[in-house]
Design an enzyme around this catalytic site. Sequence first.
Site, PDB file in Angstrom:
ATOM      1  N   GLY A   1       0.768  -1.738   0.203  1.00 38.67           N
ATOM      2  CA  GLY A   1       0.236   0.357  -0.220  1.00 38.67           C
ATOM      3  C   GLY A   1       1.150   1.061   0.139  1.00 38.67           C
ATOM      4  O   GLY A   1       1.746   1.254  -1.026  1.00 38.67           O
TER       5      GLY A   1
ATOM      6  N   ALA B   1       2.588   3.252   8.962  1.00 37.19           N
ATOM      7  CA  ALA B   1       1.374   1.794   9.423  1.00 37.19           C
ATOM      8  C   ALA B   1       0.556   2.121  10.827  1.00 37.19           C
ATOM      9  O   ALA B   1       0.613   2.770  11.318  1.00 37.19           O
ATOM     10  CB  ALA B   1       2.085   1.150  10.924  1.00 37.19           C
ATOM     11  N   GLY B   2      -0.699   1.372   9.740  1.00 31.75           N
ATOM     12  CA  GLY B   2      -1.925   1.935  10.580  1.00 31.75           C
ATOM     13  C   GLY B   2      -3.215   1.080  10.747  1.00 31.75           C
ATOM     14  O   GLY B   2      -3.240   0.283   8.975  1.00 31.75           O
TER      15      GLY B   2
ATOM     16  N   LYS C   1     -16.695  -0.033  13.254  1.00 33.44           N
ATOM     17  CA  LYS C   1     -18.007  -0.190  13.529  1.00 33.44           C
ATOM     18  C   LYS C   1     -18.626   1.032  14.529  1.00 33.44           C
ATOM     19  O   LYS C   1     -17.823   2.056  14.623  1.00 33.44           O
ATOM     20  CB  LYS C   1     -17.841  -0.927  15.183  1.00 33.44           C
TER      21      LYS C   1
ATOM     22  N   ASN D   1     -15.625  10.376  10.721  1.00 34.01           N
ATOM     23  CA  ASN D   1     -16.856   9.616  10.172  1.00 34.01           C
ATOM     24  C   ASN D   1     -17.318   9.081  10.539  1.00 34.01           C
ATOM     25  O   ASN D   1     -16.883   8.379  11.390  1.00 34.01           O
ATOM     26  CB  ASN D   1     -15.534   8.197   8.714  1.00 34.01           C
TER      27      ASN D   1
ATOM     28  N   TYR E   1     -10.864   5.027  14.979  1.00 33.96           N
ATOM     29  CA  TYR E   1     -10.033   5.792  13.966  1.00 33.96           C
ATOM     30  C   TYR E   1      -9.785   7.315  14.095  1.00 33.96           C
ATOM     31  O   TYR E   1      -8.572   8.032  13.750  1.00 33.96           O
ATOM     32  CB  TYR E   1     -10.596   4.909  12.168  1.00 33.96           C
TER      33      TYR E   1
HETATM   34  P1  NAI Z   1      -2.486  -1.568   4.600  1.00 36.91           P
HETATM   35  O1  NAI Z   1      -3.280  -1.780   5.158  1.00 36.91           O
HETATM   36  O2  NAI Z   1      -2.458  -1.913   2.715  1.00 36.91           O
HETATM   37  O3  NAI Z   1      -1.405  -1.400   4.788  1.00 36.91           O
HETATM   38  C1  NAI Z   1      -0.582  -0.400   6.817  1.00 36.91           C
HETATM   39  C2  NAI Z   1       0.559  -1.194   6.023  1.00 36.91           C
HETATM   40  O4  NAI Z   1       0.767  -1.305   7.873  1.00 36.91           O
HETATM   41  C3  NAI Z   1       0.401  -3.102   6.435  1.00 36.91           C
HETATM   42  O5  NAI Z   1       1.774  -4.047   5.893  1.00 36.91           O
HETATM   43  C4  NAI Z   1       0.478  -3.911   8.094  1.00 36.91           C
HETATM   44  O6  NAI Z   1       0.642  -4.959   7.660  1.00 36.91           O
HETATM   45  C5  NAI Z   1       1.357  -2.816   8.196  1.00 36.91           C
HETATM   46  N1  NAI Z   1       1.501  -2.976   9.704  1.00 36.91           N
HETATM   47  C6  NAI Z   1      -0.183  -2.658  10.509  1.00 36.91           C
HETATM   48  N2  NAI Z   1       0.044  -2.509  11.816  1.00 36.91           N
HETATM   49  C7  NAI Z   1       1.102  -2.774  12.061  1.00 36.91           C
HETATM   50  C8  NAI Z   1       1.680  -2.580  13.580  1.00 36.91           C
HETATM   51  N3  NAI Z   1       1.813  -3.087  14.250  1.00 36.91           N
HETATM   52  N4  NAI Z   1       2.953  -2.800  13.353  1.00 36.91           N
HETATM   53  C9  NAI Z   1       3.893  -2.821  11.784  1.00 36.91           C
HETATM   54  N5  NAI Z   1       3.336  -3.304  10.992  1.00 36.91           N
HETATM   55  C10 NAI Z   1       2.027  -2.795  10.573  1.00 36.91           C
HETATM   56  O7  NAI Z   1      -2.708   0.301   4.496  1.00 36.91           O
HETATM   57  P2  NAI Z   1      -2.669   1.656   3.524  1.00 36.91           P
HETATM   58  O8  NAI Z   1      -4.083   1.563   3.425  1.00 36.91           O
HETATM   59  O9  NAI Z   1      -1.212   1.739   2.726  1.00 36.91           O
HETATM   60  O10 NAI Z   1      -2.918   2.874   4.644  1.00 36.91           O
HETATM   61  C11 NAI Z   1      -1.404   3.131   5.109  1.00 36.91           C
HETATM   62  C12 NAI Z   1      -1.484   4.594   6.017  1.00 36.91           C
HETATM   63  O11 NAI Z   1      -2.319   5.527   5.048  1.00 36.91           O
HETATM   64  C13 NAI Z   1      -2.533   3.914   7.219  1.00 36.91           C
HETATM   65  O12 NAI Z   1      -1.929   4.530   8.505  1.00 36.91           O
HETATM   66  C14 NAI Z   1      -3.975   5.265   7.219  1.00 36.91           C
HETATM   67  O13 NAI Z   1      -4.720   4.519   8.420  1.00 36.91           O
HETATM   68  C15 NAI Z   1      -3.193   5.552   6.250  1.00 36.91           C
HETATM   69  N6  NAI Z   1      -4.328   5.984   5.373  1.00 36.91           N
HETATM   70  C16 NAI Z   1      -4.886   5.278   4.192  1.00 36.91           C
HETATM   71  C17 NAI Z   1      -6.154   6.201   3.472  1.00 36.91           C
HETATM   72  C18 NAI Z   1      -6.051   5.325   2.043  1.00 36.91           C
HETATM   73  O14 NAI Z   1      -7.331   5.350   1.563  1.00 36.91           O
HETATM   74  N7  NAI Z   1      -5.987   3.721   2.204  1.00 36.91           N
HETATM   75  C19 NAI Z   1      -6.568   7.445   3.888  1.00 36.91           C
HETATM   76  C20 NAI Z   1      -6.070   8.143   4.762  1.00 36.91           C
HETATM   77  C21 NAI Z   1      -4.936   7.587   5.354  1.00 36.91           C
END
Ligand code: NAI
Length: 475
Positions: free
Chosen positions: A239, A317-318, A323, A375, A381
């Site tokens: 991501g 990371a997030g 819910k 949201n 979140y």
């Molecule tokens: P994703 O779920 O595709 O990737 C998140 C990555 O973080 C994963 O590889 C996961 O294994 C890792 N991760 C989760 N918990 C962890 C932990 N405890 N320790 C180490 N690694 C951990 O998410 P995405 O979409 O790439 O999001 C990345 C960031 O962007 C997040 O903080 C998310 O909240 C934020 N975000 C994403 C949006 C979107 O539209 N995709 C919108 C707004 C914010």
Amino acid sequence: MKDRYLDFVNSPFGTSIARSLGLPRPEVLRRHRADRAEFGGMAAIGAGPSPALFDDLMGALSSIGMTSIAHESASGWLPVAARHGAMSGRFEPRARDASASDRVEALIFDATGVDESAQLHSLYAFFHDALRSLAKNGRIVVIGRPPATRASVPAATAQHALEGMTRSLGKEARNRITSNLLRVADGADIESALRFFLSPRSAYVSGQVVTIETPAAAPESWSKPLAGKRALVTGAARGIGASIAAVLAERGAIVTGLDVAAARDALDQTMLSIEDASPSGGAHAALFADIAAPEAPADIAAALAASGGVDIVVHNAGITRDKTIARMSPEMWDSVIDINLLAQARIDDALLARNVLREPGRIVAVSSISGIAGNRGQTNYATSKAGVIGRVHAMAPLLRARGITINAVAPGFIETHMTGRMPFGVREAGRRLNSMGQGGLPVDVAETVAWLASPGSAGITGNVVRVCGQSLIGA
Ligand code: NAI
């Protein structure tokens, strides 16, 4: 996650169907490509009374290779351009049916001298004349002063008013045009921000207000501004995080990508492909840790210290555990607050206490527009992401003396696993309800992070930059 509608209406068959049915036809944004010049064409310059940044603006435009043309409001521009030995000319507004080759790539307005609201008319005059002359994928940049630095109430009022103008221009312009406001304090440098906001790297960043407080040294190379820097990116397996790691490496950094052990295969794959694209002789590294684990901050600090420290920390990371609050379990609440917010603080504390984050360091925290607008189904979140913004604001003054900046990026709808899991209706609304009519890509967030992490952005701290295509949510 692919946006099939966007692909369809941009295919030869889909274009004619969409046209005959009158369907909206968002076009794919022009993004940075290594085989295409990043800058070029003409920038039309306008100005209010006593513009203070002509010299800086000319220096930056000459250095990036854009030709400038002066609107009648920028009467002092031609002598400045001549002094810099730059190509320059007079701006002639183009008619509605002007051909594509007649158009300018950017409209830049120096509003630094606007110190009472009647003078805002100068913006009306310039954009009224010039907006139709702006090419598709064009850029609008308004340059003002931080309102709090103005000596009088009328001056602070007028400078604040620029925000409404800039944001409305973004909504009105369409055609993948972005519009952003730079608030530049006396003596601060604009080139890093100008390069970002004029380039295709900021394709999905519009309606933003960025404050630049202090001077910054130019990097040795604008194409590899992060050369010699070491970066940590959390959540780098996939991501947005994988894209941040790749873009930081492409800009010259040596990257440690961190993720949980369960994502080992994906993270190894990500780091391998980064090594192939941006060879570091094997110095890019994978680090496995659960950032929520009690031992994680010390382990991460020790691993980074072993390679001499780190210059850039990206908290990406997030997780989501959605819910409505009445149905949310305490575990859902706690895990989101812990991973998205508290873990960032614990890691920073460990890196700062042991001076593992080298000065002048950069911290970039990934928030979300959910943290700005709220949201339904995301109390946990949105709370965590608003907390990220709060921490950035609170930490920035504490880190200023050490030359460390801390900023947040707040993505809107970005095409990833996370948004791929949304129900269809919510996903379509997220994609379309913004000025670009489409979702962003991970690379849009990554480019913004790389810009904030660069040496040229030393004057930018405590800012929140949304990467949301000017989303109507939280606008
Ligand atoms: P994703 O779920 O595709 O990737 C998140 C990555 O973080 C994963 O590889 C996961 O294994 C890792 N991760 C989760 N918990 C962890 C932990 N405890 N320790 C180490 N690694 C951990 O998410 P995405 O979409 O790439 O999001 C990345 C960031 O962007 C997040 O903080 C998310 O909240 C934020 N975000 C994403 C949006 C979107 O539209 N995709 C919108 C707004 C914010």
